[in-house]
Enzyme design. Structure first.
Site, PDB file in Angstrom:
ATOM      1  N   ASN A   9      -9.930  22.637 -41.424  1.00 46.74           N
ATOM      2  CA  ASN A   9      -8.880  22.059 -40.574  1.00 46.74           C
ATOM      3  C   ASN A   9      -8.056  21.134 -41.469  1.00 46.74           C
ATOM      4  O   ASN A   9      -8.485  20.030 -41.789  1.00 46.74           O
ATOM      5  CB  ASN A   9      -9.535  21.280 -39.423  1.00 46.74           C
ATOM      6  N   LYS A  11      -5.307  19.656 -40.831  1.00 46.45           N
ATOM      7  CA  LYS A  11      -4.578  18.586 -40.123  1.00 46.45           C
ATOM      8  C   LYS A  11      -3.144  18.519 -40.643  1.00 46.45           C
ATOM      9  O   LYS A  11      -2.564  19.556 -40.953  1.00 46.45           O
ATOM     10  CB  LYS A  11      -5.326  17.249 -40.264  1.00 46.45           C
ATOM     11  N   HIS A  95      -9.225  19.042 -30.277  1.00 45.62           N
ATOM     12  CA  HIS A  95      -9.682  18.168 -31.358  1.00 45.62           C
ATOM     13  C   HIS A  95      -9.591  16.723 -30.882  1.00 45.62           C
ATOM     14  O   HIS A  95      -8.656  16.350 -30.172  1.00 45.62           O
ATOM     15  CB  HIS A  95      -8.835  18.393 -32.620  1.00 45.62           C
ATOM     16  N   GLU A  97      -8.657  14.120 -32.265  1.00 47.02           N
ATOM     17  CA  GLU A  97      -7.406  13.413 -32.589  1.00 47.02           C
ATOM     18  C   GLU A  97      -6.342  13.727 -31.547  1.00 47.02           C
ATOM     19  O   GLU A  97      -5.535  12.870 -31.193  1.00 47.02           O
ATOM     20  CB  GLU A  97      -6.953  13.800 -34.010  1.00 47.02           C
ATOM     21  N   GLU A 167     -18.059  17.612 -32.731  1.00 41.56           N
ATOM     22  CA  GLU A 167     -17.562  16.656 -33.718  1.00 41.56           C
ATOM     23  C   GLU A 167     -17.677  15.237 -33.153  1.00 41.56           C
ATOM     24  O   GLU A 167     -16.799  14.794 -32.408  1.00 41.56           O
ATOM     25  CB  GLU A 167     -16.091  16.938 -34.032  1.00 41.56           C
ATOM     26  N   GLY A 173     -13.859  11.806 -40.660  1.00 41.79           N
ATOM     27  CA  GLY A 173     -13.074  11.114 -41.679  1.00 41.79           C
ATOM     28  C   GLY A 173     -13.650   9.763 -42.081  1.00 41.79           C
ATOM     29  O   GLY A 173     -12.995   8.968 -42.741  1.00 41.79           O
ATOM     30  N   SER A 212     -17.145  14.710 -41.468  1.00 45.67           N
ATOM     31  CA  SER A 212     -17.564  14.365 -42.825  1.00 45.67           C
ATOM     32  C   SER A 212     -18.509  15.391 -43.452  1.00 45.67           C
ATOM     33  O   SER A 212     -19.427  15.024 -44.187  1.00 45.67           O
ATOM     34  CB  SER A 212     -18.167  12.954 -42.872  1.00 45.67           C
TER      35      SER A 212
HETATM   36  P1  PGA Z   1     -13.546  15.395 -41.603  1.00 41.71           P
HETATM   37  O1  PGA Z   1     -12.757  16.012 -40.331  1.00 41.71           O
HETATM   38  O2  PGA Z   1     -14.304  16.544 -42.228  1.00 41.71           O
HETATM   39  O3  PGA Z   1     -12.462  14.870 -42.499  1.00 41.71           O
HETATM   40  O4  PGA Z   1     -14.447  14.332 -41.088  1.00 41.71           O
HETATM   41  C1  PGA Z   1     -13.359  16.971 -39.492  1.00 41.71           C
HETATM   42  C2  PGA Z   1     -12.422  17.325 -38.360  1.00 41.71           C
HETATM   43  O5  PGA Z   1     -11.766  16.404 -37.836  1.00 41.71           O
HETATM   44  O6  PGA Z   1     -12.308  18.501 -37.957  1.00 41.71           O
END
Ligand code: PGA
Length: 255
Positions: A9, A11, A95, A97, A167, A173, A212
Site C-alpha cells: 500500500n 499511500k 483503511h 487513515e 491493521e 507507521g 509496521s
Molecule cells: P505501515 O502501514 O506498514 O507503514 O505500518 C501499513 C498500512 O497502513 O497499510
C-alpha cells in the site's frame, strides 16, 4: 488451501516515474516467486502506467480506495468501473487513515466493498482498533462491529473473493507491531466472525496482518495459522525490502 497474499500500500507516495522505476527494479527480483499472490496499490495517478508495466507478470494491481457509486456528480472520486478499466484486480477499502481522516463509516466501507465485488474487483477490507480501544479491552468488540456492519451486504456466494486486513491502528507507521501471538488471536477471532456470517467459506478467506510489517518480522507473523498475508505500507516503498517481504523467509536467510 489459502494462497498467501502480500500487498504493497503505497499511500500518497511516488510519482509515475518513481512508480515505474520501482516496478523495473522489483519484477526481476520476484519473477521466481511462486505460490503467493503479490499485489501493488499505487496512487490513482500511477495506476494506468503501473498496470501496463505489470502486464503478464506475477504481480497484480490494486487501488487504494473507490467510490460506492459507479458514476455521477462526485468531484474527485473514482469508480469501480474506472478501476477495472485500468486493470485493478484488488481494491483496498476502509483503511484506518480513510476512516479517521475522511470520516468513512462502517456502512460506507461496506458499500465500497459491495461495489467492488459487483465489478469483478476483490476488496481488501481493512479493520482494526485504536490504542484507546485496545487499552480499554474493546479491541475485539470494535473489530467485530466493523465486520458486522461492513460485511452485512456481501453475498455469501462471493465471500471467498474477500480479503480482510487486520491493521491495529497503533501499529501503523509507528514501528510497533502486534506480537505474532496477539495478531493470531485477533485473526482467529476474525475467522470466527466470518464463519458465523459466511459458514464454510470463511476457511477460504485470506486475512492479512498490517502495521509496521518489515522484512525482519514478516516470517514470524506468516508462521501463524490464521495469518495469510500482509498489507505493507512504509516497507513496501523500496523494491528490495518488499521483495524480501514477499519471500517471507526466516530473517537469517532473507538477507
Ligand atoms: P505501515 O502501514 O506498514 O507503514 O505500518 C501499513 C498500512 O497502513 O497499510
Amino acid at each position: 488451501m489459502r494462497v498467501p497474499i502480500l500487498a504493497a500500500n503505497w499511500k500518497m507516495h511516488k510519482t509515475v516515474a518513481e512508480a515505474l522505476a520501482f516496478v523495473e527494479a522489483f519484477l526481476p527480483s520476484v519473477r521466481d516467486v511462486e505460490g503467493v499472490e503479490i499485489v501493488i496499490a499505487p496512487p490513482f495517478t500511477a495506476l494506468d502506467r503501473v498496470g501496463e508495466a505489470l502486464g503478464g507478470s506475477n504481480v497484480e494491481l490494486a487501488a487504494q480506495d473507490v467510490h460506492a457509486e459507479l458514476f455521477g456528480a462526485f468531484t474527485g472520486e473514482v469508480s469501480a468501473t474506472m478501476l477495472s478499466d485500468v486493470g485493478c484486480r484488488y481494491g483496498i477499502v476502509g483503511h484506518s487513515e480513510r476512516r479517521t481522516l475522511c470520516g468513512e463509516t462502517d456502512a460506507e466501507v461496506g458499500a465500497k466493498a459491495t461495489t467492488l465485488l459487483r465489478n469483478g474487483i476483490r476488496p481488501i477490507f481493512c479493520v482494526g482498533e485504536s490504542l484507546d480501544e485496545r487499552e480499554a479491552g474493546r479491541a475485539f468488540d470494535r473489530v467485530g462491529e466493523q465486520l458486522d456492519k461492513g460485511l452485512a451486504k456481501i453475498p455469501s456466494e462471493q465471500a471467498e473473493e474477500l480479503v480482510v486486513a487486520y491493521e491495529p491502528i497503533w501499529a501503523i507507521g509507528t514501528g510497533r507491531t502486534a506480537s505474532p501471538q496477539d495478531a493470531q488471536e485477533m485473526h482467529a477471532f476474525i475467522r470466527d466472525c466470518l464463519a458465523r456470517r459466511f459458514a464454510s467459506a470463511a476457511s477460504s478467506i485470506r486475512i492479512q496482518y498490517g502495521g509496521s510489517v518489515k522484512p525482519d518480522n514478516v516470517y514470524a507473523l506468516m508462521a501463524q495459522p490464521d495469518i495469510d498475508g500482509a498489507l505493507v505500507g512504509g516497507a513496501s516503498l523500496d523494491p528490495e525490502s518488499f521483495a524480501r517481504i514477499v519471500r517471507f523467509a526466516p530473517p537469517e536467510e532473507s538477507k
